[in-house]
Design an enzyme around this catalytic site. Sequence first.
Site, mmCIF file in Angstrom:
data_model
loop_
_atom_site.group_PDB
_atom_site.id
_atom_site.type_symbol
_atom_site.label_atom_id
_atom_site.label_comp_id
_atom_site.label_asym_id
_atom_site.label_seq_id
_atom_site.Cartn_x
_atom_site.Cartn_y
_atom_site.Cartn_z
ATOM 1 N N HIS A 1 0.844 -1.200 0.000
ATOM 2 C CA HIS A 1 0.000 0.000 0.000
ATOM 3 C C HIS A 1 0.875 1.244 0.000
ATOM 4 O O HIS A 1 2.089 1.164 0.181
ATOM 5 C CB HIS A 1 -0.964 -0.025 1.187
ATOM 6 C CG HIS A 1 -0.319 0.032 2.536
ATOM 7 N ND1 HIS A 1 0.503 -0.963 3.021
ATOM 8 C CD2 HIS A 1 -0.380 0.979 3.521
ATOM 9 C CE1 HIS A 1 0.905 -0.644 4.238
ATOM 10 N NE2 HIS A 1 0.392 0.530 4.561
ATOM 11 N N ASP B 1 5.938 4.386 4.920
ATOM 12 C CA ASP B 1 6.885 3.397 5.475
ATOM 13 C C ASP B 1 7.036 2.179 4.564
ATOM 14 O O ASP B 1 7.975 1.405 4.721
ATOM 15 C CB ASP B 1 6.513 2.983 6.915
ATOM 16 C CG ASP B 1 5.086 2.515 7.106
ATOM 17 O OD1 ASP B 1 4.200 3.008 6.378
ATOM 18 O OD2 ASP B 1 4.851 1.658 7.981
HETATM 19 ZN ZN LIG Z 1 3.115 0.388 7.872
HETATM 20 ZN ZN LIG Z 2 0.016 1.395 6.550
#
Ligand SMILES: [Zn+2]
Ligand SMILES: [Zn+2]
Length: 307
Positions: free
Chosen positions: A62, A66
């Site tokens: 996604h 991060d």
């Molecule tokens: Zn994450």
């Molecule tokens: Zn996430």
Amino acid sequence: MSLRIVFLGTGGSVPTANRGLPAVLIQHKDEQILFDCGEGVQRQIVRAGGGFHKKMKIFVTHMHGDHVLGLPGLMQTMALLDRKRKLDVYGPPGIREFLECIKRTVQFALTFQVEIHEIDNEGTACEESDYCIEAAWSNHVVPSLAYAFIEKPRPGRFFPEKAEHLGIPEGPQWSRLQRGQEIKLPSGRTVKPREVTGPLRKGRRIVYTGDTRPFKSLGKLAKGANVLIHDATFEDELLERASEDGHSTPSQAARDARRANVENLVLTHISARYSDTSLLLRQARKIFRKTLVAEDFTEMEIPLAKD
Ligand SMILES: [Zn+2]
Ligand SMILES: [Zn+2]
């Protein structure tokens, strides 16, 4: 036929002294398959003894920072090292715009082609001769995909005595039967591989959930997997927080592992609040004994199924 998992980054959201941002490397024969690409991933690849010139596919779950911000740095490093091979990047909608924007604005001189595969629908994301990658929508706070590396079944065990009994001489015809192909005898009779081999041998399966709350379709995606790598960002007592942020607790991950009847569960995306993860491990093991908490550079070799 070696298949190995190397955890390159096991933290969630922010890095800590001991945990990098999410990235899980699968080394399959000469190829590297990377699930998520947290910042600093190229240094983790160096430390893990991986390479920048190998055949490589990257699957992003996604578009949270991060999980994707490692891509520009990794591509930059590959370009400086003069990579020539194409790099395949798969991800949910948004991945194309992100990469094109990076290429436009960062002063790259890419030495290799980047092929972007935006995934709109669940199902087979990529198919190779001996494995495929399946994607399924998970349940996070933004559209997010879980991925399964699925090795195709291998031909069954070969029984030379059965081949001899049918009058097939040792040689190329044995090899063809071993590879799962039919042969024809001088008499005109066709011999099918299953006449001289055991049943097909199960391929190996590795499943990576990415960031997610428990979700129903994981049961099917992870069914019988050798390894299920599952979000376990927060301890059980923070269930409400986990649910609000689209994450899971160790007990939830363990219940998913039990339901899917996997061999091993590995917890990852560990919140920076845990310098000691024994609590997370205890909570999961109460429900699913064969659980580990991933650390950066934890390695797992996945053996071939014997029969
Ligand atoms: Zn994450
Ligand atoms: Zn996430």
